[in-house]
Scaffold this active site. Structure first.
Site, mmCIF file in Angstrom:
data_model
loop_
_atom_site.group_PDB
_atom_site.id
_atom_site.type_symbol
_atom_site.label_atom_id
_atom_site.label_comp_id
_atom_site.label_asym_id
_atom_site.label_seq_id
_atom_site.Cartn_x
_atom_site.Cartn_y
_atom_site.Cartn_z
ATOM 1 N N GLU A 277 28.680 -2.967 -22.557
ATOM 2 C CA GLU A 277 29.078 -4.531 -22.958
ATOM 3 C C GLU A 277 31.325 -4.242 -22.779
ATOM 4 O O GLU A 277 31.649 -3.358 -22.325
ATOM 5 C CB GLU A 277 28.801 -3.841 -24.675
ATOM 6 C CG GLU A 277 29.497 -5.074 -25.408
ATOM 7 C CD GLU A 277 29.188 -4.789 -26.511
ATOM 8 O OE1 GLU A 277 29.605 -5.159 -27.947
ATOM 9 O OE2 GLU A 277 29.039 -3.048 -27.254
ATOM 10 N N LYS B 71 24.260 -11.912 -27.381
ATOM 11 C CA LYS B 71 24.631 -11.132 -28.499
ATOM 12 C C LYS B 71 23.446 -11.788 -30.078
ATOM 13 O O LYS B 71 24.459 -12.842 -29.985
ATOM 14 C CB LYS B 71 25.067 -10.587 -28.781
ATOM 15 C CG LYS B 71 25.424 -9.260 -29.947
ATOM 16 C CD LYS B 71 26.738 -8.036 -30.412
ATOM 17 C CE LYS B 71 26.144 -7.431 -31.190
ATOM 18 N NZ LYS B 71 26.970 -6.289 -31.942
ATOM 19 N N CYS C 79 25.153 -3.337 -28.447
ATOM 20 C CA CYS C 79 25.267 -2.284 -29.311
ATOM 21 C C CYS C 79 24.602 -2.344 -30.450
ATOM 22 O O CYS C 79 23.085 -1.613 -30.671
ATOM 23 C CB CYS C 79 26.946 -3.074 -29.459
ATOM 24 S SG CYS C 79 27.448 -2.016 -30.278
#
Length: 484
Positions: A239, A301, A352
């Site tokens: 990321e 995301k 994440c």
């Protein structure tokens, strides 16, 4: 043992006493667990810990209520269900929830872990909480015997029975087969380029992080060409591995393209991309970059972090909390899973903190992902313990879904986790490194994938209904006393 202690401390108390006990249990726990947020500020640590502790306030009150229900031997069952209900609520509210500190995440290398393949993380939590409740029940039974002063084999049977059931629940995981057989395999390389510095200002000067990942990939390409390393089928970057939008900055696009062409295989690149229609918003994306065709499929995301990646009530709160101005743009959430074809593999990308949310990972696997990839950037919280906490989640997800989990982090911890939860490789923090591995690809799904959130809903509902029953019985008892 902590679950057993909380169960004992709330047993037979009033709901108010149970609530205060839950708060006294929860606040220090969350302060110690979330102290990595001190990078942002200790007020953030305390504030979030207080909010999370409020859920344990309700659970503590519930523990006290259900301890008064008939059939005392079922008391551990109600407490186990209430613990699932507490996590169910905390995983969803406020602002989409914050699942850190679940019992399941503390048991990613214990006899309870295989239960994740049957009922997901909620079943692991339930088994741990039930075991703690059973141990508390055994301790309570022995204490009563001691008070009565009449120790006997028959009198000790309830305590012995509770210990036997607790041992059976603990050992149940050993009876669960963990699916690990590979249907295929693929060679991957994970590039950890490192950052300029830890903390809030990890980005450093523009292009620094991107150049780190490009240079590490170019070195990998040289090693492949020299025959020192086998050529991978695909490469994974973390990321934010591109600190500039490659579609807005030609130099960023050119450097990524240079690295991808040098290695000659698709690279999964992490980048922040400007929203094409909404100025001020950005996408946090994983982009499949092909050596011939350039950027292709992408995943955005779905669950941005509140106050970290977007600011709720920005206009009002920014006037009061000036630090929120350090989040200049809001991340725009994606609307689909991270299933993407990267070279010869169908991978499921999770970015994440999303790995902490059951439904995001489960939906990605059920969409057809044969392996899981976690692109993450923990540079802000490096050397605080947070990366280790996230690594534990990878282990649970691997067992839960019977998939390898490949973690790519800018500054660490990057890791290769086998489908049985074993950490096969991991990097050190704040070092530039490259991991290479042959990972299994799997098509079969676990029972946890197929049943979805059903076990969590059922267990949580039983917990809530047990509280409702306790309240009704308590009111009926008070009414009967008044009548007499």
């Amino acid at each position: 043992m902590a679950v057993a202690a909380l169960s004992l401390l709330t047993y037979g108390r009033t709901a108010r006493q149970g609530a205060w006990t839950g708060f006294a249990f929860g606040l220090p726990f969350f302060v110690l667990l979330l102290k990595w947020l001190h990078v942002v500020g200790w007020d953030a640590v305390i504030g979030l810990s207080v909010i999370e502790s409020l859920f344990l306030v309700l659970m503590g009150a519930g523990f006290a209520l259900v301890s008064r229900l008939p059939v005392p031997s079922l008391w551990p069952l109600w407490t186990g269900c209430l613990w699932v209900a507490e996590e169910w609520a905390r995983d969803r509210v406020p602002f989409g929830g914050f699942p850190w500190g679940r019992l399941a995440f503390a048991n990613t290398g214990s006899p309870f872990t295989p239960l994740a393949a049957v009922g997901g993380a909620p079943l692991v939590t339930f088994a741990v909480a039930l075991t703690g409740g059973l141990l508390a029940s055994a301790a309570l039974a022995l204490w009563r015997l001691r008070e009565d002063g009449r120790l006997s084999v028959r009198g000790a049977l309830p305590a012995a029975g509770a210990v036997v059931v607790a041992a059976a629940v603990t050992a149940a995981g050993y009876a669960v087969p963990i699916p690990t057989r590979a249907d295929d395999s693929v060679d991957v390389a994970v590039v950890q380029g490192n950052v300029q510095q830890a903390g809030m200002d990890f980005l450093g000067r523009p292009m620094k992080i991107l150049n780190n990942h490009v240079d590490a990939t170019l070195d990998l390409a040289k090693d492949v060409k020299a025959g020192r390393i086998k050529k991978p089928d695909l490469v994974i970057w973390p990321e934010n591995s591109s600190d500039l939008d490659p579609f807005q900055y030609r130099e960023a696009y050119a450097r990524i393209d240079e690295a991808v062409k040098a290695i000659g295989v698709p690279v999964l690149v992490g980048a922040l991309v400007d929203h094409p229609r909404k100025p001020g918003y950005v996408f946090n994306e994983g982009i499949v970059w092909d050596p011939e065709d350039g950027p292709g499929a992408s995943y955005t995301k779905q669950h941005p972090v509140p106050f970290g990646e977007y600011v709720p009530f920005r206009k009002e709160l920014s006037k009061i909390i000036t630090r929120l101005q350090r989040v200049p743009r809001d991340f725009y959430p994606g609307d689909h899973t991270g299933l993407m074809k990267v070279g010869p593999a169908r991978l499921g990308d999770v970015i994440c903190f999303e790995v902490a949310y059951d439904e995001i990972v489960r939906d990605t696997v059920n969409a057809g992902a044969r392996a899981l990839v976690v692109q993450t950037n923990n540079a802000t919280y490096g050397r605080t313990g947070q990366p280790e906490q996230q690594l534990a989640m990878y282990q649970l997800r691997a067992v839960e879904h019977g998939r390898p989990v490949i973690s790519a982090a800018t500054s660490g911890i990057s890791a290769v986790v086998a489908p049985d939860g074993t950490i096969e490789q991991r990097t050190k923090e704040f070092t530039q490194d490259v991991l290479t591995a042959r990972i299994p690809l799997r098509d079969g799904t676990t029972l946890a994938d197929r049943v979805g959130a059903t076990p969590e809903w059922v267990l949580a509902m039983v917990g809530v209904l047990s509280c409702a029953a306790a309240i009704m019985i308590g009111r009926r008892g008070r009414t009967d006393k008044k009548g007499q």
